[in-house]
Design a protein around this motif. Structure first.
Motif, PDB file in Angstrom:
ATOM      1  N   ASP A  13       0.872  -1.161   0.000  1.00 13.55           N
ATOM      2  CA  ASP A  13       0.000   0.000   0.000  1.00 13.55           C
ATOM      3  C   ASP A  13       0.919   1.223   0.000  1.00 13.55           C
ATOM      4  O   ASP A  13       2.077   1.124   0.396  1.00 13.55           O
ATOM      5  N   TRP A  14       0.424   2.322  -0.406  1.00 17.75           N
ATOM      6  CA  TRP A  14       1.241   3.535  -0.305  1.00 17.75           C
ATOM      7  C   TRP A  14       1.472   3.819   1.174  1.00 17.75           C
ATOM      8  O   TRP A  14       0.565   3.672   1.977  1.00 17.75           O
ATOM      9  N   PRO A  15       2.669   4.222   1.544  1.00 17.50           N
ATOM     10  CA  PRO A  15       2.930   4.482   2.970  1.00 17.50           C
ATOM     11  C   PRO A  15       2.072   5.635   3.496  1.00 17.50           C
ATOM     12  O   PRO A  15       1.614   6.477   2.720  1.00 17.50           O
ATOM     13  N   GLN A  16       1.874   5.635   4.800  1.00 15.40           N
ATOM     14  CA  GLN A  16       1.084   6.698   5.434  1.00 15.40           C
ATOM     15  C   GLN A  16       1.742   8.051   5.193  1.00 15.40           C
ATOM     16  O   GLN A  16       2.961   8.162   5.165  1.00 15.40           O
ATOM     17  N   ARG A  17       0.914   9.058   5.035  1.00 11.48           N
ATOM     18  CA  ARG A  17       1.458  10.386   4.727  1.00 11.48           C
ATOM     19  C   ARG A  17       2.196  10.999   5.915  1.00 11.48           C
ATOM     20  O   ARG A  17       3.222  11.606   5.778  1.00 11.48           O
ATOM     21  N   PHE A  33       4.246  11.381   9.329  1.00 12.04           N
ATOM     22  CA  PHE A  33       5.348  10.704  10.011  1.00 12.04           C
ATOM     23  C   PHE A  33       5.678  11.534  11.251  1.00 12.04           C
ATOM     24  O   PHE A  33       6.187  12.633  11.158  1.00 12.04           O
ATOM     25  N   GLU A  34       5.313  11.011  12.354  1.00 16.40           N
ATOM     26  CA  GLU A  34       5.574  11.734  13.599  1.00 16.40           C
ATOM     27  C   GLU A  34       6.449  10.875  14.495  1.00 16.40           C
ATOM     28  O   GLU A  34       6.130   9.730  14.786  1.00 16.40           O
ATOM     29  N   ILE A  86      19.752  19.484   4.137  1.00 16.48           N
ATOM     30  CA  ILE A  86      19.134  19.112   5.420  1.00 16.48           C
ATOM     31  C   ILE A  86      19.961  19.636   6.586  1.00 16.48           C
ATOM     32  O   ILE A  86      21.110  20.034   6.427  1.00 16.48           O
ATOM     33  N   THR A  90      21.269  18.163  10.114  1.00 20.46           N
ATOM     34  CA  THR A  90      21.374  16.948  10.915  1.00 20.46           C
ATOM     35  C   THR A  90      21.863  17.283  12.318  1.00 20.46           C
ATOM     36  O   THR A  90      22.585  18.265  12.528  1.00 20.46           O
TER      37      THR A  90
END
Lengths: 641, 308
Positions: A190-194, A196-197, A239, A241
């Protein structure tokens, strides 16, 4: 199993007819279309029988004769009329009330319309299971559907022809609930969940340990982890880091030079307040703005401005305002005080936290056209050092005990039977080659490249220099002076008229105070011999100098082997290092110069080769082998019996 | 009356000798010869011990719903990145440049194994910057259902291409091949999960999405997948979109595995025995000759003579 054997026997021995009566179906509520076969001695016919089943059972009382004869039957044309296929059965009919081109089964196409078709679409071919021994084949003849009954009743169709009537069960029904739909997903992708927490439960009272996040205080009220820019997708600083306690960090990434780019402004880095001792830090008070963090718990950085990009010559910040300034001048934008490279040096006391923080920064100026973006590569690094044990170069090992791959080779100078190493100078402690930049060699306190254990190198770079020659200086002396300059690039130095004896450590942990752990470098020709062979003559009214016997190449051969030390195996030991000078083959090198300044330029050729000379290991018994066998005392008596 | 031969039977003649005699020596030598020589011949002609064997199978490859598309542009600080990884979508929002990604897995022969994956990705190019290359990573799950070597592994379809700066679309058709560095350790009782770790080791750590990490991780594996037989068709138009269409076919692959003990013995035995029969035939004839011609002393125990 028995059925198969029976069928095979029947196939061999002759024809048998089986009577099938009373076929009972399990408890399903459905309607079935079943094909029964009847037989005669040479063929079979098929007919359809509809059976209606109720919720408990269903039965078929008709008597059927099933043939076990395996003969092939020619295809039989069932119907040769233009068939009313019905919308749902015509797979190419994709327009309601309109004729689909080349769809011969489309009801909306009249015979006249079909006459423009160049072929009939044979969509059905994908939906027919031709693996079965009897099936209906559809063909178009003159744009009219023809249906053929195919009976390939050969030897391989024995089972197919003789199995009891069967049906296809399909329980794919409309979904009634959302939960049911979830069950249908199984473990397929399935498409991954939108969203991300990541739940971060930070306990600020835990002291720093290796890998802990380092905390900074923002606006005297909130804490945040200390982050640095890094490249992820491309070479740009994509990014941020998190820097981690005791994890040294070094990276380069590209920033677009703009006056509002905070990452290029010294003020951004200068304003951080670090939580030095998180276990003594009262986060609740800070949140309520009731606390000003005391000095021993929170630290500001000690900023030093460095003149070089490698952050070596650094002094304390004296100028008050060093923030980034960009100004437009005609068609150009000039930005000053752009942070080109910076390094945080964290001096720590282990579990007690940080003691002080030094920020080394190198600033630069950038000029670019106003209609173009300027990209600046920034060097970022973080280093952790023990506060009370300063690291000197002489404390760094190349392995313990055996040398490790990619580690430097220990070097010392043998003076009066003891090894001398200047702890402040890298090139006095390790084997190095000249640094190379745009094809030019340089050697110095900060300009060198390390010879890493196990890595062979060939280095070719130019050396340039100028020497002031007093009038009436002997040509040979000038050539020898040049040779001495060349020797400096190979760390071969003269002291009080004698060349220093350079020694290397056998193992990576060689102790400077034990001279037995060191061995002198061997030469095919000593530097003195090379120097003595160097001769020079003036030509062309002293405007041309010809040098013979100059050594412009050096081969460094490092012989090493894997040895066993007590319980350790395969420890890399250096057995010997040899220097082999390469004197210019064709004899002469000609220079032209104007007195008193003499300029020289050579191509220096230095090659390093590691030779693994490990011999095969053999186990050797310390004493000759002997067997001490004692027979039982009554052995002879047993033998006699 | 007709007489038929319906059955035959050999009469066994026993030749007896003393233990220390020529006859005994001949027999011992003949036996040793017939036992050892086949072994020497079969061993020296190589391939006696079957150290590895192969099997062919079309792997069961499944898309996992995740992908990563990275494309540097001529503006270093503005690359293009697209992904369905949640962490990536969260932290790399400013670089996300794909409006849609269409994917279809096709099982052409209804064997419950995917035969082809088709993918379509639309990239919206940022103004005043051009894309010159891209890397597409599609993590997939690969399974082998072979009874002799069941295997489950995580791998990926990795496609790296340099494109013309003006490219507006690119069609790539290719095959996915399995690359193997050393034989697999197979057991029919246990599913081999030695390579069942993802290309992105920690999907919660953004650093793991660095291309260097992913490609090194992929390179380190003994069993990996590569894209081969690549054909591309590009289109160059002045458009601010880039359309990438990919068709990857999964074909039958060759897998090398370490042979099991019984398999090694069986193969060795066949070789040994086939030579042994010939050698035994020869030595037996030699022995017959020696004893028939009384070249050695022996005592004969013949059942026919004994009856007389």
């Amino acid at each position: 199993m028995w059925f198969v054997i029976l069928v095979l026997l029947q196939t061999v021995l002759g024809n048998v007819t089986l009577d099938i009566t009373d076929v009972t179906y399990p408890d399903y509520n459905f309607s079935v279309t079943t094909l029964f076969s009847t037989s005669e001695t040479y063929g079979s016919t098929e007919y359809e029988s509809d059976i209606d089943c109720n919720s408990t059972s269903c039965s078929n009382k008709s008597v059927t004769q099933v043939s076990l004869l395996t003969t092939s039957v020619p295809p039989k044309l069932l119907k040769a009329t233009e068939r009313d296929f019905g919308g749902s059965l015509c797979l190419c009919n994709l327009h309601v009330n309109a004729c689909d081109v080349n769809c011969c089964c489309d009801d909306d196409c009249s015979y006249e319309m079909k006459s423009v078709f160049d072929h009939c679409e044979s969509i059905e071919s994908e939906n027919i299971d031709r693996r079965s021994c009897s099936y209906v084949e559809h063909n178009y003849v003159n744009f009219t559907l023809q249906e053929w009954d195919i009976q390939s009743n050969d030897l391989f169709c024995v089972v197919k022809s003789n199995v009891p009537p069967s049906r296809t069960l399909q329980k794919d029904e409309l979904l009634e609930s959302y939960e049911e739909s979830l069950l249908k997903k199984d473990d397929r992708y399935d498409w991954p969940q939108r969203t991300f927490e990541v739940e971060v439960n930070v306990n600020y009272s835990i002291p720093y340990v290796q890998g802990s996040l380092i905390w900074i205080i923002l606006n005297n009220s909130t804490t945040e982890s200390f982050k640095l820019c890094e490249a992820l997708i491309s070479s740009g600083c994509d990014i941020q880091t998190e820097a981690k306690f005791l994890h040294d960090f070094q990276t380069e990434c590209v920033h677009a030079v703009k006056k509002d780019n905070k990452f290029l402004n010294i003020e951004y880095y200068n304003n951080f307040i670090f939580v030095a001792k998180p276990n003594l830090f009262n986060y609740t008070k800070l949140q309520n703005r009731l606390m000003t963090c005391p000095e021993q718990i929170c630290l500001k950085t000690d900023v030093k401005i460095c003149s070089d990009i490698n952050l070596r010559n650094c002094t304390h910040k004296h100028q008050t305002d060093l923030s980034l300034i960009c100004a437009q001048k005609l068609e150009e934008i000039i930005c000053k005080n752009v942070v080109k490279s910076f390094k945080y040096v964290f001096h720590h006391e282990g579990i007690k936290g940080l003691k002080n923080i030094t920020l080394l920064i190198h600033l630069t100026s950038v000029t670019h056209k106003s209609d173009e973006d300027y990209e600046l590569e920034q060097s970022i690094s973080v280093e952790f050092l023990w506060a009370n044990s300063p690291t000197t170069f002489s404390n760094i090992l190349g392995g313990n005990p055996g040398y490790l791959i990619k580690k430097p080779i220990l070097i010392g100078t043998l003076i009066n039977g003891s090894i001398s190493r200047n702890p402040e100078s890298f090139i006095d402690n390790f084997m190095v080659l000249p640094d190379e930049d745009h094809g030019e060699c340089s050697i110095g306190k900060y300009s060198y490249q390390v010879i890493e254990f196990g890595y062979n190198i060939i280095l070719m770079c130019k050396i340039r220099g100028d020497v002031t020659i007093p009038v009436r200086t002997n040509a040979t002396d000038v050539c020898r002076k040049i040779q001495l300059e060349i020797f400096k690039y190979w760390s071969i130095e003269e002291f009080q008229g004698k060349f220093l004896n350079r020694s290397f450590g056998y193992f990576g942990n060689a102790n400077s105070s034990i001279s037995e752990e060191w061995k002198e470098i061997m030469y095919d020709k000593l530097p003195e011999q090379i120097l003595n062979r160097t001769k020079g003559t003036y030509r062309n009214k002293n405007k041309t100098l010809i040098c013979t016997g100059l050594a412009l190449g050096l081969n460094i051969n490092i012989y090493h082997a894997r040895v066993d030390l007590k319980k350790l195996v395969d420890q890399e030991k250096i057995l010997g290092i040899t220097y082999e000078f390469q004197v210019v083959r064709n004899g002469n090198i000609t220079f032209s110069f104007n007195h008193p300044i003499f300029r020289y330029e050579f191509m220096l050729d230095t090659r390093v080769k590691f030779w693994d000379v490990t011999s095969s290991k053999r186990k050797q018994l310390l004493d000759p082998p002997s067997l001490n066998i004692k027979l039982p005392s009554d052995f002879s008596i047993l033998l006699l019996k | 009356m007709v007489v038929l031969q319906v059955y035959t039977k050999c009469i066994k003649t026993k030749y007896k000798v003393r233990i220390l005699s020529k006859g005994a020596l001949v027999c011992i030598l003949a036996t040793i010869f017939s036992v050892i020589i086949p072994f020497i011949i079969s061993y020296n002609t190589n391939g006696f011990w079957l150290k590895r064997d192969v099997f062919y199978e079309t792997p069961d490859v499944r898309f996992k719903g995740k992908y990563l598309f990275i494309a540097p542009t001529d503006n270093t600080t503005h690359p293009i990145a697209c992904s369905s990884y949640p962490i990536y979508m969260k932290y790399m929002k400013s670089y996300l440049g794909c409006s849609y990604m269409k994917i279809r897995e096709t099982d052409k022969n209804n064997d419950n194994k995917i035969d082809e994956i088709s993918l379509e990705l639309k990239v919206n190019l940022p103004k005043s910057s051009k894309m010159h290359s891209f890397t597409l990573i599609i993590p997939v799950e690969l399974k082998l259902h072979s009874p002799q070597c069941p295997l489950e592994m995580q791998t990926g379809i990795i496609l790296q291409k340099e494109i013309h700066k003006k490219s507006s679309s690119l069609l790539v058709v290719a095959n996915m091949d399995v690359k193997q560095n050393s034989p697999l350790y197979c057991s029919h009782k246990r599913i081999n999960t030695d390579f069942n770790h993802s290309l992105i080791t920690d999907e919660g750590d953004l650093k793991q999405f660095k291309l260097n990490n992913i490609l090194e991780q992929h390179y380190e594996k003994n069993l990996t997948t590569t894209i081969s037989n690549i054909y591309t068709i590009g289109e160059e138009k002045n458009k601010d979109i880039f359309l990438l269409k990919i068709k990857i076919r999964y074909t039958e692959q060759k897998f090398i595995y370490k042979s099991r003990f019984t398999q090694i013995i069986k193969w060795a035995w066949i070789q040994y025995y086939s030579i042994y029969i010939v050698i035994y035939y020869v030595t037996n004839h030699i022995k017959n000759y020696i004893f028939d011609n009384r070249l050695v002393l022996y005592y004969e125990q013949n059942p026919l003579k004994m009856n007389k």
